[in-house]
Write a protein that holds these residues in place. Structure first.
Motif, PDB file in Angstrom:
ATOM      1  N   UNK A 160       0.826  -1.209   0.000  1.00 27.99           N
ATOM      2  CA  UNK A 160       0.000   0.000   0.000  1.00 27.99           C
ATOM      3  C   UNK A 160       0.863   1.263   0.000  1.00 27.99           C
ATOM      4  N   UNK A 161       1.985   1.206   0.708  1.00 28.01           N
ATOM      5  CA  UNK A 161       2.898   2.361   0.731  1.00 28.01           C
ATOM      6  C   UNK A 161       3.438   2.641  -0.668  1.00 28.01           C
ATOM      7  N   UNK A 162       3.769   1.593  -1.394  1.00 25.81           N
ATOM      8  CA  UNK A 162       4.299   1.767  -2.757  1.00 25.81           C
ATOM      9  C   UNK A 162       3.228   2.346  -3.675  1.00 25.81           C
ATOM     10  N   UNK A 163       1.989   1.872  -3.529  1.00 22.02           N
ATOM     11  CA  UNK A 163       0.892   2.402  -4.355  1.00 22.02           C
ATOM     12  C   UNK A 163       0.670   3.888  -4.064  1.00 22.02           C
ATOM     13  N   UNK A 164       0.742   4.265  -2.793  1.00 21.03           N
ATOM     14  CA  UNK A 164       0.569   5.667  -2.412  1.00 21.03           C
ATOM     15  C   UNK A 164       1.664   6.535  -3.011  1.00 21.03           C
ATOM     16  N   UNK A 165       2.890   6.058  -2.965  1.00 16.16           N
ATOM     17  CA  UNK A 165       4.016   6.841  -3.472  1.00 16.16           C
ATOM     18  C   UNK A 165       4.037   6.909  -4.998  1.00 16.16           C
ATOM     19  N   UNK A 166       3.516   5.906  -5.651  1.00 14.41           N
ATOM     20  CA  UNK A 166       3.390   5.973  -7.113  1.00 14.41           C
ATOM     21  C   UNK A 166       2.431   7.096  -7.508  1.00 14.41           C
ATOM     22  N   UNK A 167       1.357   7.249  -6.734  1.00 10.53           N
ATOM     23  CA  UNK A 167       0.421   8.342  -6.987  1.00 10.53           C
ATOM     24  C   UNK A 167       1.069   9.689  -6.653  1.00 10.53           C
ATOM     25  N   UNK A 168       1.857   9.715  -5.610  1.00  8.80           N
ATOM     26  CA  UNK A 168       2.570  10.935  -5.193  1.00  8.80           C
ATOM     27  C   UNK A 168       3.483  11.431  -6.321  1.00  8.80           C
ATOM     28  N   UNK A 169       4.197  10.522  -6.944  1.00  9.77           N
ATOM     29  CA  UNK A 169       5.083  10.888  -8.049  1.00  9.77           C
ATOM     30  C   UNK A 169       4.296  11.452  -9.233  1.00  9.77           C
ATOM     31  N   UNK A 170       3.149  10.867  -9.519  1.00 12.74           N
ATOM     32  CA  UNK A 170       2.298  11.363 -10.608  1.00 12.74           C
ATOM     33  C   UNK A 170       1.749  12.751 -10.269  1.00 12.74           C
ATOM     34  N   UNK A 171       1.429  12.945  -9.003  1.00  8.56           N
ATOM     35  CA  UNK A 171       0.898  14.237  -8.558  1.00  8.56           C
ATOM     36  C   UNK A 171       1.917  15.345  -8.777  1.00  8.56           C
ATOM     37  N   UNK A 172       3.177  15.045  -8.528  1.00 13.32           N
ATOM     38  CA  UNK A 172       4.230  16.032  -8.775  1.00 13.32           C
ATOM     39  C   UNK A 172       4.441  16.248 -10.273  1.00 13.32           C
ATOM     40  N   UNK A 173       4.554  15.161 -11.012  1.00 11.54           N
ATOM     41  CA  UNK A 173       4.885  15.248 -12.435  1.00 11.54           C
ATOM     42  C   UNK A 173       3.769  15.880 -13.254  1.00 11.54           C
ATOM     43  N   UNK A 174       2.530  15.547 -12.988  1.00  8.58           N
ATOM     44  CA  UNK A 174       1.413  15.929 -13.856  1.00  8.58           C
ATOM     45  C   UNK A 174       0.603  17.132 -13.376  1.00  8.58           C
ATOM     46  N   UNK A 175       0.752  17.533 -12.111  1.00  9.44           N
ATOM     47  CA  UNK A 175      -0.167  18.556 -11.600  1.00  9.44           C
ATOM     48  C   UNK A 175       0.473  19.593 -10.684  1.00  9.44           C
ATOM     49  N   UNK A 176       1.812  19.654 -10.661  1.00 11.72           N
ATOM     50  CA  UNK A 176       2.492  20.568  -9.737  1.00 11.72           C
ATOM     51  C   UNK A 176       3.573  21.371 -10.456  1.00 11.72           C
ATOM     52  N   UNK A 177       3.859  22.590  -9.991  1.00 12.19           N
ATOM     53  CA  UNK A 177       4.935  23.380 -10.585  1.00 12.19           C
ATOM     54  C   UNK A 177       6.277  22.659 -10.428  1.00 12.19           C
ATOM     55  N   UNK A 178       7.106  22.621 -11.453  1.00 12.35           N
ATOM     56  CA  UNK A 178       8.394  21.919 -11.364  1.00 12.35           C
ATOM     57  C   UNK A 178       9.267  22.390 -10.202  1.00 12.35           C
ATOM     58  N   UNK A 179       9.273  23.725  -9.927  1.00  9.58           N
ATOM     59  CA  UNK A 179      10.144  24.225  -8.861  1.00  9.58           C
ATOM     60  C   UNK A 179       9.600  23.946  -7.460  1.00  9.58           C
ATOM     61  N   UNK A 180       8.388  23.360  -7.381  1.00 13.69           N
ATOM     62  CA  UNK A 180       7.817  23.055  -6.067  1.00 13.69           C
ATOM     63  C   UNK A 180       8.558  21.923  -5.367  1.00 13.69           C
ATOM     64  N   UNK A 181       9.507  21.299  -6.060  1.00 10.75           N
ATOM     65  CA  UNK A 181      10.345  20.285  -5.414  1.00 10.75           C
ATOM     66  C   UNK A 181      11.124  20.887  -4.251  1.00 10.75           C
ATOM     67  N   UNK A 182      11.312  22.208  -4.276  1.00  8.32           N
ATOM     68  CA  UNK A 182      12.053  22.901  -3.208  1.00  8.32           C
ATOM     69  C   UNK A 182      11.149  23.727  -2.293  1.00  8.32           C
ATOM     70  N   UNK A 183       9.860  23.697  -2.528  1.00  4.62           N
ATOM     71  CA  UNK A 183       8.965  24.554  -1.742  1.00  4.62           C
ATOM     72  C   UNK A 183       8.810  24.082  -0.305  1.00  4.62           C
ATOM     73  N   UNK A 184       8.791  25.066   0.591  1.00  8.11           N
ATOM     74  CA  UNK A 184       8.428  24.830   1.975  1.00  8.11           C
ATOM     75  C   UNK A 184       7.066  25.451   2.244  1.00  8.11           C
ATOM     76  N   UNK A 185       6.780  25.711   3.495  1.00  4.81           N
ATOM     77  CA  UNK A 185       5.480  26.243   3.897  1.00  4.81           C
ATOM     78  C   UNK A 185       5.151  27.563   3.195  1.00  4.81           C
ATOM     79  N   UNK A 186       6.065  28.533   3.265  1.00  5.43           N
ATOM     80  CA  UNK A 186       5.792  29.870   2.733  1.00  5.43           C
ATOM     81  C   UNK A 186       5.511  29.837   1.237  1.00  5.43           C
TER      82      UNK A 186
END
Length: 432
Positions: free
Chosen positions: A233-259
């Motif tokens: 289940x952890x692997x399935x969750x993280x596979x979705x997490x990777x897709x969420x970053x790749x397909x629906x998030x700003x590329x530079x958000x890899x470095x984003x914190x709270x602010x």
């Protein structure tokens, strides 16, 4: 006659000197002030201003106590506190976090508050969650100044444009965020957080996907003793997490914190933000009414969302030379009236159960939190790993290894193995 006169003069001088000595002693006592040194952790200009206002009122009511507030920059505060405690620098009250309370207890830095709370009449209305957050090994080490509980914030206007409803599952969140993503317009569906605090998302997803398997009293582990990171289940969750970053998030958000995460949402770059209620004030100030709304957390495949209320609060240094005065200040800051006002002003869940009856917390963006608490079978509360000394370092470990994963410098299996090994070691060390 002359002898009587001399005696009278001597008596008069003696009386004058006695009065002078008494006045002198009294003057010294009146001018004596106890100075309490206090340091906060979750600093921001507005928050520091609110805390200082409370301290000003306390000092007005207690003229014999002076409070010196130390407010380091947010990203340096916890290390500053560790350094001060480690070097035995004079400090009386410190802001302890759920992330580092076990570490501070383990190092003997902070004093148990039980002897004080046992005599405090208002302790009866402190919520069970608040007591749990500040407790290690059956003893309370800090009183939360407010609780943090995650919920979803979303761009209601963007959702309306696309005819979308708030997602109720993690899979729906991904599909919805993808539909809202249009890089040509600098619009992205999800306010990703790959920098400090990124484990807030990865842990939430992995816990939700493990669902009923999770040991709610020892949440980094399943009921059969394995870590939550070792399961399919952890692997399935993280596979979705990777897709969420790749397909629906700003590329530079890899470095984003709270602010950065919050700013992207308020400035119209992202559509979905997962955060605690302390962002509500910022959203109300920077966004037009009706452009945003709140919704509950997303569930995993078994229909459950696991969540925990976290918090930071006021603890007492074990080396404090003014413990009675320090407790007096903690008691004041933690009183129902003062804490509820601070919670309203800053956007937190109050310490006392009585405060939740206030209409302020039953309407608007706070209502979602009440709705979630009314459905305990769906929104399941778990106990975070506060008692593990390594819990305070977990965020850094998860961030660094998580970024390596997102940059294709490590595989998903390698990353999950590192996370699994980290908590296996934590468990082994705790037993020693």
């Amino acid at each position: 006659m002359r002898l009587k006169k001399m005696k009278a003069i001597t008596l008069l001088l003696s009386a004058v000197l006695t009065v002078g000595l008494i006045a002198g002693c009294g003057g010294k006592q009146a001018s004596d002030k106890v100075t309490i040194r206090m340091i906060e952790s979750l600093t921001s200009p507005k928050r520091t201003e609110l805390i200082q206002a409370m301290l000003d009122k306390f000092q007005e009511d207690n003229p014999n106590i002076k409070v010196e507030l130390i407010s380091p920059p947010f990203d340096q505060a916890d290390n500053k506190i560790r350094t001060m405690l480690g070097s035995k620098e004079e400090i009386d009250i410190l802001e302890v976090r759920d992330l580092n309370v076990a570490e501070f207890v383990n190092n003997g830095y902070i004093e148990p508050l039980d002897a004080y709370t046992d005599k405090w009449s208002d302790f009866a209305t402190v919520s069970a969650v608040s007591k749990s957050v500040g407790t290690v090994g059956g003893k309370m080490y800090f009183l939360p100044n407010g609780l943090y509980q995650r919920q979803m914030f979303y761009r209601a206007d963007w959702f309306k444009e696309k005819g979308l409803n708030p997602p109720t599952t993690w899979e729906e969140l991904y599909e919805t965020a993808k539909k809202l993503t249009d890089p040509s317009k600098n619009r992205f569906g999800f306010s990703f957080r790959g920098g400090a605090g990124s484990n807030g998302t990865t842990d939430s997803m992995i816990l939700a996907y493990n669902g009923d398997k999770v040991n709610l009293e020892d949440s980094m582990f399943t009921k059969d003793g394995a870590t939550i990171y070792s399961t399919p289940e952890a692997k399935a969750a993280m596979e979705l997490y990777l897709k969420l970053y790749k397909d629906a998030s700003p590329p530079d958000s890899i470095n984003w914190g709270f602010q950065e995460q919050v700013q992207a949402f308020t400035s119209g770059v992202t559509a979905i933000l997962l955060q605690d209620p302390d962002v509500i004030q910022s959203l109300q100030e920077k966004m037009e009414e009706g452009t945003w709304a709140t919704a509950p957390l997303q569930t995993g495949p078994t229909g459950k969302a696991l969540f925990a209320a976290g918090g930071a609060g006021w603890g007492m240094s074990s080396k404090s030379k003014h413990k009675e005065e320090a407790w007096k200040l903690i008691e004041y800051l933690s009183s129902p009236e003062v804490n509820t006002k601070f919670s309203k002003d800053y956007g937190l869940i109050p310490l006392h159960t009585t405060a939740t009856e206030d209409e302020f917390f039953k309407t608007g963006p706070y209502k979602t939190l009440i709705d979630m608490s009314d459905k305990p079978d769906t929104f399941v509360n778990y106990k975070p790993a506060f008692e593990y000394p390594g819990n305070g370092q977990w965020g850094q470990v998860a961030m660094e290894t998580g970024q390596a994963l997102l940059l294709n410098k490590a595989t998903l299996d390698e990353t999950l193995k590192k996370w699994d090994s980290y908590w296996v070691e934590q468990k082994a060390n705790l037993k020693q």
